[in-house]
Scaffold this motif. Structure first.
Motif, short mmCIF file in Angstrom:
data_model
loop_
_atom_site.label_atom_id
_atom_site.label_comp_id
_atom_site.label_asym_id
_atom_site.label_seq_id
_atom_site.Cartn_x
_atom_site.Cartn_y
_atom_site.Cartn_z
N CYS A 155 42.00 41.71 44.06
CA CYS A 155 42.79 40.30 43.39
C CYS A 155 42.62 39.36 44.22
O CYS A 155 42.36 39.59 45.61
CB CYS A 155 44.36 40.65 42.96
SG CYS A 155 44.43 42.00 41.99
N CYS A 179 50.42 40.53 44.27
CA CYS A 179 51.82 40.33 43.65
C CYS A 179 52.60 41.53 44.16
O CYS A 179 52.01 42.58 43.79
CB CYS A 179 51.94 40.04 42.06
SG CYS A 179 50.52 39.20 41.61
N CYS A 222 53.38 44.30 41.51
CA CYS A 222 52.39 44.76 40.63
C CYS A 222 52.58 46.33 40.36
O CYS A 222 52.93 47.22 41.16
CB CYS A 222 51.06 44.80 41.58
SG CYS A 222 49.46 45.49 40.56
S1 SF4 Z 1 49.96 41.98 39.03
FE1 SF4 Z 1 48.66 43.34 40.23
S2 SF4 Z 1 46.59 43.47 39.45
FE2 SF4 Z 1 47.60 41.39 38.60
S3 SF4 Z 1 47.20 39.89 39.97
FE3 SF4 Z 1 48.96 40.71 41.00
S4 SF4 Z 1 48.26 42.19 42.38
FE4 SF4 Z 1 46.72 42.00 41.04
#
Ligand code: SF4
Length: 300
Positions: free
Chosen positions: A170, A174, A177
Motif C-alpha cells: 500500500c 492504515c 486494516c
Molecule cells: S486499509 Fe489496509 S489495504 Fe487498505 S490502504 Fe489501508 S493498509 Fe492498505
C-alpha cells in the motif's frame, strides 16, 4: 526489529542527471513530465508543509507519485523529524515488528496534525500502544478470508463474485486494516507474483459462475501501469466476467498516482468500478478533486 531500524524506503532516491547532460529524446520526455507535474494542483497547506520539511524537493518531484512512494515516512527518525510524537506513539513504533509497518506518503502526512496526537488522520496512521491490546474474540483474519481462499490470493465466498488480492503493498498503511496480517510484509504470509496471478486467472476461467471480480490487496494502484494493464486485459478476456472493480485508497493518500496516462490506460478497460476509500473530510483536497475527476468515464 522496528523503531529506528524500520525498513528503509523501497529504493534509495537516485541522484538525477542534469537536464543538459541527457540525450535529446530524454530531454523532451523529461520536460513533458515536468510540464504535466506542474499542472497537478498543490493545496496551500501542503505546499507550506513540503517547503518546511522537504525544502530541496521541487514541485515536479513532489507531484511524481514514484517520488512520493520512495519518500514514504517509514522510520521512527523520519516520524520524529515531522511530528511532535507523544511518548505513547514513540514507544508503540519502537515496539512494532512484522506486517503493517509505518508507511505514510509525504503528501498524506501534510494533511495530518503535526502537534496533535489525537488529530483523526494521524490517529489512523501513526501507531499507539492501544494497537497491541488484544481483546477476546479478536482475530488476525477478522473477515475470515483465509477460510474462503481457493487459490493463494483469491477469496471466493459468494457464488458469483471473488476478491482478488493483487499485492501486499500500500502507499500508506492504515492502523485499522482488516488485512494487517498480509500487507506491508513482502516476506510474509502472501507472496504476490505473476505466477500466483496465473493460478487465480486459471481458477476464474474454470468457474463460469463468477461474474464480478474485486481487485484489492494491498492497493492495486501501487502496481505499475503495465502490470495492472496486463491483469485487467487478462480479466477482460474471460467472457463470463461482467464486473471489474478496484478497491483503493491511492486517489486519497497518493493522488499524484492518477496521471493522465494511467487514467487513459484504465479507460481502455471501462466499465471499471472504483471503490475509493475515504476516511475523513480532511482528506478532500484540491489534489483529490483532481485525481478523482480523472477517474470519470470521459475523455482524458
Ligand atoms: S486499509 Fe489496509 S489495504 Fe487498505 S490502504 Fe489501508 S493498509 Fe492498505
Amino acid at each position: 526489529m522496528r523503531g529506528r531500524e524500520l525498513k528503509p524506503p523501497l529504493r534509495p532516491a537516485q541522484p538525477r542527471p542534469a537536464l543538459a547532460s541527457l540525450p535529446e529524446t530524454n530531454k523532451v520526455t523529461k520536460l513533458a513530465q515536468a510540464r504535466t507535474a506542474l499542472r497537478f494542483p498543490v493545496n496551500p497547506d501542503t505546499r507550506a508543509f513540503y517547503r518546511r520539511f522537504y525544502p530541496d524537493t521541487s514541485t515536479v518531484e513532489w507531484n511524481d507519485w514514484r517520488w512520493q512512494m520512495r519518500s514514504r515516512i517509514r522510520s521512527l527518525d523520519e516520524l520524529a523529524r515531522i511530528f511532535a510524537l507523544s511518548a505513547d506513539e514513540r514507544a508503540a513504533v519502537e515496539r512494532h515488528e512484522g506486517a503493517l509497518p509505518v508507511g505514510i506518503t509525504p503528501y498524506y502526512a501534510s494533511l495530518m496534525g503535526l502537534d496533535d496526537p489525537n488529530e483523526p488522520l494521524r490517529r489512523t496512521h501513526v501507531m499507539t500502544g492501544a494497537e497491541y491490546i488484544r481483546s477476546p474474540g479478536e482475530a488476525d483474519d477478522p473477515l475470515d478470508e483465509d477460510h474462503d481462499t481457493v487459490v493463494p490470493g483469491l477469496v471466493h465466498r459468494y457464488p458469483d463474485r471473488v476478491l482478488f488480492l493483487t499485492t501486499g503493498t500500500c502507499s500508506t498503511y492504515c492502523r485499522y486494516c482488516t488485512r494487517a496480517r498480509v500487507v506491508g510484509n513482502p516476506g510474509g504470509e502472501y507472496q504476490f507474483s505473476t505466477r500466483q496471478w496465473e493460478k487465480a486467472l486459471a481458477y476464474l476461467e474454470a468457474h463460469s459462475e463468477v461474474r464480478d471480480v474485486l481487485l484489492s490487496g494491498g492497493d492495486p494502484l501501487t502496481l505499475g501501469d503495465d502490470k495492472l494493464d496486463w491483469l485487467l486485459t487478462r480479466l477482460r478476456a474471460i467472457k463470463h466476467i461482467e464486473f471489474l472493480r478496484i478497491g483503493t485508497k491511492v486517489p486519497v493518500v497518493l493522488p499524484q498516482r492518477i496521471t493522465k496516462d494511467f487514467a487513459k490506460m484504465l479507460k481502455k478497460h471501462h466499465p471499471l468500478w472504483m471503490s475509493i476509500h475515504v476516511t475523513h473530510p480532511a482528506e478532500l483536497t484540491d489534489e483529490v478533486t483532481e485525481s478523482t475527476s480523472r477517474w470519470a468515464a470521459r475523455p482524458c
